[in-house]
Enzyme design. Structure first.
Site, PDB file in Angstrom:
ATOM      1  N   SER A  60       0.863  -1.185   0.000  1.00  0.00           N
ATOM      2  CA  SER A  60       0.000   0.000   0.000  1.00  0.00           C
ATOM      3  C   SER A  60       0.899   1.234   0.000  1.00  0.00           C
ATOM      4  O   SER A  60       1.775   1.362   0.849  1.00  0.00           O
ATOM      5  CB  SER A  60      -0.866  -0.044   1.258  1.00  0.00           C
ATOM      6  N   LYS A 104      -0.917  -0.766  -4.486  1.00  0.00           N
ATOM      7  CA  LYS A 104      -2.172  -0.073  -4.134  1.00  0.00           C
ATOM      8  C   LYS A 104      -1.842   1.376  -3.845  1.00  0.00           C
ATOM      9  O   LYS A 104      -0.962   1.666  -3.024  1.00  0.00           O
ATOM     10  CB  LYS A 104      -2.780  -0.768  -2.916  1.00  0.00           C
ATOM     11  N   LEU A 105      -2.515   2.280  -4.539  1.00  0.00           N
ATOM     12  CA  LEU A 105      -2.282   3.710  -4.347  1.00  0.00           C
ATOM     13  C   LEU A 105      -3.398   4.303  -3.504  1.00  0.00           C
ATOM     14  O   LEU A 105      -4.581   4.117  -3.819  1.00  0.00           O
ATOM     15  CB  LEU A 105      -2.252   4.438  -5.704  1.00  0.00           C
ATOM     16  N   LYS A 106      -3.035   5.018  -2.466  1.00  0.00           N
ATOM     17  CA  LYS A 106      -4.020   5.752  -1.689  1.00  0.00           C
ATOM     18  C   LYS A 106      -4.445   6.964  -2.512  1.00  0.00           C
ATOM     19  O   LYS A 106      -3.580   7.667  -3.067  1.00  0.00           O
ATOM     20  CB  LYS A 106      -3.415   6.192  -0.362  1.00  0.00           C
ATOM     21  N   ASP A 128      -7.198   2.957  -3.160  1.00  0.00           N
ATOM     22  CA  ASP A 128      -7.953   2.921  -1.906  1.00  0.00           C
ATOM     23  C   ASP A 128      -8.246   4.348  -1.476  1.00  0.00           C
ATOM     24  O   ASP A 128      -7.330   5.140  -1.239  1.00  0.00           O
ATOM     25  CB  ASP A 128      -7.133   2.207  -0.821  1.00  0.00           C
ATOM     26  N   ASN A 147     -10.359   5.176   1.190  1.00  0.00           N
ATOM     27  CA  ASN A 147     -10.720   5.313   2.606  1.00  0.00           C
ATOM     28  C   ASN A 147     -11.885   6.291   2.812  1.00  0.00           C
ATOM     29  O   ASN A 147     -11.809   7.211   3.629  1.00  0.00           O
ATOM     30  CB  ASN A 147      -9.516   5.718   3.467  1.00  0.00           C
ATOM     31  N   GLU A 196     -10.968   0.622  -3.728  1.00  0.00           N
ATOM     32  CA  GLU A 196     -11.367   0.216  -2.383  1.00  0.00           C
ATOM     33  C   GLU A 196     -12.082   1.373  -1.680  1.00  0.00           C
ATOM     34  O   GLU A 196     -11.586   2.505  -1.676  1.00  0.00           O
ATOM     35  CB  GLU A 196     -10.075  -0.158  -1.638  1.00  0.00           C
ATOM     36  N   ASP A 239     -13.921  -2.238   2.178  1.00  0.00           N
ATOM     37  CA  ASP A 239     -13.038  -2.489   3.317  1.00  0.00           C
ATOM     38  C   ASP A 239     -13.817  -2.081   4.581  1.00  0.00           C
ATOM     39  O   ASP A 239     -14.500  -2.912   5.190  1.00  0.00           O
ATOM     40  CB  ASP A 239     -11.743  -1.677   3.127  1.00  0.00           C
ATOM     41  N   LYS A 267     -10.219  -7.961   6.939  1.00  0.00           N
ATOM     42  CA  LYS A 267      -9.347  -7.508   8.038  1.00  0.00           C
ATOM     43  C   LYS A 267      -9.963  -7.988   9.337  1.00  0.00           C
ATOM     44  O   LYS A 267     -11.009  -7.487   9.753  1.00  0.00           O
ATOM     45  CB  LYS A 267      -9.309  -5.979   8.094  1.00  0.00           C
ATOM     46  N   GLY A 287      -4.453  -4.916   5.596  1.00  0.00           N
ATOM     47  CA  GLY A 287      -3.406  -4.709   6.600  1.00  0.00           C
ATOM     48  C   GLY A 287      -3.682  -3.437   7.375  1.00  0.00           C
ATOM     49  O   GLY A 287      -4.411  -2.560   6.905  1.00  0.00           O
TER      50      GLY A 287
END
Ligand code: SMG
Ligand code: MG
Length: 382
Positions: A147, A175-177, A202, A204, A227, A252, A276, A304
């Site tokens: 990540s 995986k790119l935030k 992702d 968030n 995500e 997630d 998770k 994670g």
């Protein structure tokens, strides 16, 4: 007569990160980690890690809150006279903890420590316990992704350098935030530089139902998935996103239990699931989501939470189950930490090895734990 729980100790550990980790909800420079140590009446120790962050940014849980709820409500449920004479198998422990609502990260930390001790007492690996129904299909190594946070200075060239380093190390998926304002351009830059890598994003929860055009703008980059674009409660909104874009949506934060996973899949709010255990309330509960998804042909992967070797060991054992068909956020220790509390997890050919010992298969190195611990608390029988 099976062993009961004798003592529980909480250890609060301060772990500096090798580089700041910025996501849409904030930046971490150190990881404030709570470890739970359990000792049974016949002297077996078990360990669990609480994945809550220092502040309630990823979810409502945070470390101080977890210490309080563990000390005042969760731990007492397993230290009563009656509990001390009862079995400490994972199903019994889950039943004892069920009356406390919410706080899955706090509960998972305790339940995992008890399960680790119970498995060590039986000489059984966590991987084999979780995968008892399909022993032939369990893996010894799991494929790893990484990540990548939002660069503090929002520099695309720094991002490309960081990604290049991880690809050199052998990570199998990037995986790119992302967040509004840091999405299309960085994703385009990474995709143009590496046309063939497995790439996903992702958010968030950083977008809203009004931002679907921003998410659609990333469809040309052939992402494996996006995500958690919207707030965790918004299952219908995720279904609207999933309908409007070609990139698969993967939830997630929203997936807090098996019934929620079943609802999200039925609503077509998600087509892939990030598992998770800390978010779901335990490893057995996570295995149950895996089993359901596997039966339905839905891909899952291991999330994670910047775990130390304690949480990482358990995650890798879970990721050894056959339905984990996508590389997880199960990176090597050095992705986050110069010094891990356990022997470090090292990437081998893009994989991490599942520890071989019973239980989670690892334990903290006493001197390292002592050096990094800034607070600890002992809770004996009530
Ligand atoms: O352990 O590699 C890891 C972290 C992976 O990005 C990661 N986790 O939403 O999936 C996620 C985030 C949650 C933690 S961000 C502080
Ligand atoms: Mg996520």
């Amino acid at each position: 007569m099976t062993a009961g729980i004798d003592q529980i100790r909480l250890h609060r550990v301060d772990m500096p990160l090798v580089r700041p980790f910025r996501t849409s909800f904030g930046t971490q420079v150190t990881r404030d980690i709570l470890l739970v140590e359990v000792r049974t009446t016949d002297g077996v120790r078990g360990w669990g890690e609480c994945v809550a962050m220092e502040w309630p940014g990823y979810s409502y849980e945070y470390v101080d809150g977890c210490v309080d709820v563990l000390t005042d409500h969760i731990i007492p449920k397993v230290l009563t006279t009656e509990a001390r004479d009862d079995s400490i198998d994972p199903v019994t422990i889950a039943r004892r903890l069920a009356p406390v609502r919410g706080y899955p990260m706090a509960k998972t930390a305790l339940a995992t420590a008890i399960m680790d001790a119970w498995l060590r007492g039986r000489g059984e690996r966590l991987r084999d316990y979780l995968g008892a129904e399909y022993p032939e299909e369990l893996r010894e190594r799991v494929p790893c992704g990484v990540s990548v946070g939002i660069p503090i200075n929002l520099s695309i060239s720094d991002l490309l350098d960081e990604v290049a380093g991880y690809l050199d190390e052998g990570y199998q998926r990037i995986k790119l935030k992302i967040e509004p304002g840091w999405d299309v351009e960085p994703v385009r830059a990474v995709r143009e530089t590496w046309p063939h890598i497995l790439l996903q994003t992702d958010a968030n929860q950083a977008y809203s139902r009004n931002d679907i055009h921003l998410l659609r703008a990333m469809d040309p980059f052939e992402l494996l998935l996006v995500e958690q674009p919207l707030p965790e409660e918004d299952l219908l909104g995720h279904a609207l996103v999933a309908e409007a874009i070609s990139t698969p949506v993967c939830l997630d934060e929203s997936i807090t239990s098996l019934p929620v996973a079943q609802s999200a899949l039925a609503l077509k709010a998600t087509s892939i699931i990030n598992i998770k255990p800390g978010r779901i309330g335990g490893y057995v509960e996570s295995r149950d989501i895996h089993d359901f998804c596997r039966e339905k042909g839905v891909a899952v992967w291991a999330g994670g939470m910047l775990e130390t070797g304690i949480g990482r060991a358990a995650n890798v054992a879970l990721a050894a189950l056959p339905g984990f068909t996508l590389p997880g956020d199960t990176s090597a220790s050095r992705r986050y930490y110069g010094v891990d509390v356990t022997a470090p997890f090292v990437l081998e050919d893009g994989h991490l090895r599942v520890p071989e010992g019973p239980g989670i298969g690892v334990a903290p190195i006493p001197e390292v734990l002592a050096e990094l611990t800034n607070w600890s608390s002992f809770i004996g029988p009530r």
